[in-house]
Design a protein around this motif. Sequence first.
Motif, PDB file in Angstrom:
ATOM      1  N   ASN A 152    -139.995  28.019  20.734  1.00 44.37           N
ATOM      2  CA  ASN A 152    -139.078  27.271  21.621  1.00 44.37           C
ATOM      3  C   ASN A 152    -138.777  25.866  21.076  1.00 44.37           C
ATOM      4  O   ASN A 152    -138.372  24.978  21.801  1.00 44.37           O
ATOM      5  CB  ASN A 152    -139.598  27.228  23.064  1.00 44.37           C
ATOM      6  N   MET A 194    -142.648  28.437  28.657  1.00 43.28           N
ATOM      7  CA  MET A 194    -143.925  28.324  27.949  1.00 43.28           C
ATOM      8  C   MET A 194    -145.046  27.909  28.905  1.00 43.28           C
ATOM      9  O   MET A 194    -144.853  27.054  29.773  1.00 43.28           O
ATOM     10  CB  MET A 194    -143.822  27.292  26.828  1.00 43.28           C
ATOM     11  N   PHE A 241    -148.976  26.496  28.831  1.00 48.23           N
ATOM     12  CA  PHE A 241    -149.841  25.795  27.881  1.00 48.23           C
ATOM     13  C   PHE A 241    -151.324  25.940  28.235  1.00 48.23           C
ATOM     14  O   PHE A 241    -151.681  26.209  29.384  1.00 48.23           O
ATOM     15  CB  PHE A 241    -149.512  24.303  27.880  1.00 48.23           C
ATOM     16  N   SER A 296    -142.697  28.433  35.269  1.00 43.78           N
ATOM     17  CA  SER A 296    -141.905  29.069  34.213  1.00 43.78           C
ATOM     18  C   SER A 296    -141.049  30.191  34.780  1.00 43.78           C
ATOM     19  O   SER A 296    -139.885  30.341  34.411  1.00 43.78           O
ATOM     20  CB  SER A 296    -142.816  29.665  33.138  1.00 43.78           C
ATOM     21  N   SER A 355    -140.104  22.306  27.749  1.00 44.47           N
ATOM     22  CA  SER A 355    -140.237  23.763  27.756  1.00 44.47           C
ATOM     23  C   SER A 355    -139.710  24.356  29.054  1.00 44.47           C
ATOM     24  O   SER A 355    -139.316  25.510  29.107  1.00 44.47           O
ATOM     25  CB  SER A 355    -141.703  24.174  27.599  1.00 44.47           C
ATOM     26  N   ASN A 356    -139.720  23.536  30.085  1.00 46.75           N
ATOM     27  CA  ASN A 356    -139.236  23.973  31.396  1.00 46.75           C
ATOM     28  C   ASN A 356    -137.699  23.948  31.448  1.00 46.75           C
ATOM     29  O   ASN A 356    -137.102  24.378  32.410  1.00 46.75           O
ATOM     30  CB  ASN A 356    -139.832  23.041  32.455  1.00 46.75           C
TER      31      ASN A 356
END
Lengths: 244, 218
Positions: free
Chosen positions: A50, A83, A85, A152, B125-126
Motif C-alpha cells: 500500500n 492495513m 498493524f 479497515s 492506510s485508512n
Amino acid sequence: MSMIEFKDVEKYYGDFHALHDINLEVEAGETVVLLGPSGSGKSTLIRTVNGLESIEGGQLIVNNQDLADPKTDLNRLRKDVGMVFQHFNLYENKTILENIMLAPRLVLHRDEDENKKIAMGLLDRVGLADQANKYPAQLSGGQQQRIAIARSLAMKPKALLFDEPTSALDPEMVNGVLKIMREIAQDSSMTMLVVTHEMGFAKQVADRVIFMADGKILEDSPTAEFFENPKEPRARHFLSQIVH
Amino acid sequence: MQDFLQAYSWINMRFLLTGLWVTIEVSVISIIFSFIIGSILGVIRYMKVKYLSAIVGFIIDMIRNLPLLLIIFFTYFALPRIGVHFNVTVSTIVAMTIFESAMLAEIVRSGIKAVPKGQLEGALSNGLNFYQALWHILLPQAYKKMIPPIVSQFVSLIKDTSLATIIMLPEVTFRAQTIYAQKPMEIIPMFLMLAILYFILNFTISQIGSYIDRRMVS
C-alpha cells in the motif's frame, strides 16, 4: 484476476538489500500467509503493497495501479487496500466510534446516518458495540486490534494487509482477533495478505504460504503442501523450530 | 514606611495599571499572531517541502539565534530607513511576533515529530491524505503535548515585552521607571509592585494552560 503482482521487485535501505528479486502474485479473493524468521523482509514486503514503503526496482501492480510509477495516486489505492498493524495505530485522540467513522466520512463522503449505522454494525461484529464512546487507550490490546480491523472494514476494501496483527497481544487476546480474521477470510471477495507467526491460523485459513528469508521468497506453496512437505531446507528448519 | 506606602498612591497605581494594560495588549496580539504564523512555519518545516522547508528552516534558525532586543531595534530604527514606519506599539508587536513565531515553529515541529509514526501510517492506510491526517490526527495530538512548552513560551513573551522600555513603549516596566526616576525613594516599592503584577499576569497564563491541559486529557 490478480489483485497484487510483484515482478522482480527490489528494495534497499541504504546499502541493505531488504527485498531481493520478489516475484509474487495474489489473486483476488485469495488468502496468502507470509512466514519467515524475523528480519526476513515480510513486513517490508507487505508495507510496499500500500505504498508505505517505496520500491527501487521492478514492478508492483496492486488493484491495477502501478506503484513504481510516481504519478500513481496512493490515496486512491489505499481506499481499496486496508492495513492492520502490529501496534493497532488507532487514532489516540478519537473515540472508538470516531476511529471507524472518520475515513469513510472524509474520504468516501459517506452519509452521516449510514456511516454511523455501518460503524455500529462493525462494532457489533467484532463484539465491542458497548465500547463505542471510549478512547483507544481505555481498551486492551486485543480490543484495540479488533477495532483496527473494524476501522479497515468500514472502508469496504478489496484487499486487507495484516502485519503481525497478534504479535503484540497477550496470549489470551489472540484468539478473539484470529476468529475475526478467519471470518473475513471466508468472504470469498476479500483478498488477504497476512504476516503472522500463528501457524494454526495459517494452516486453517491460508490458500497459499510464502516462506521468506534474507529478503528473498524461498518457497511459494499451497498451504497443505508447505506444512506437510516443505521443499526448502530453511523452511523445514523454520517449521521445526516452532512448537505448534 | 510612610514613603513606602505613598508609592502606591492612587495616581501612581492608575499610571502603572494603564501600563499593565499596554503590556497585556501587546502580549495578547503577539501571542495570537505568533501562534498562527509559528504553527504554519512549523508545519512547513516538518513537511520537508523541497526548497521551501529548507528556506523556512534557515530563517527560523537565524531568528532564534538573534537577541530579541536586536529585532526590536530593527523594526523600530531600521525599518523606517527603508520607508516602513511603525509606531512604538506596532514596532514591538511586529518584533515580538517575528521572534516568537520562530520559537513556536520549533515547538510545533518537534511536537508533530513526537506523535508516534504509527498514527500517520494508520491514517494514510485508512485512506486519509496527508493534510487530512495532519489536521485530524497529528496536530490535535501534537498540540496536546505542546501545551506546557507553548505556555512557558508565552510567559517568556510577556516578560520580554519589558525589553520595549528601550524604545519607550509605555508598558508597565517603563511606567515604573518613570515613577521612580522622579522619586528615587520609590524604587523598591515600584520593583515590588512590578514583581507582583508580572507574577499575577504570568501565573494566570500558566493556570489557564494547566486548565486546558486537564480538559484535553479527560
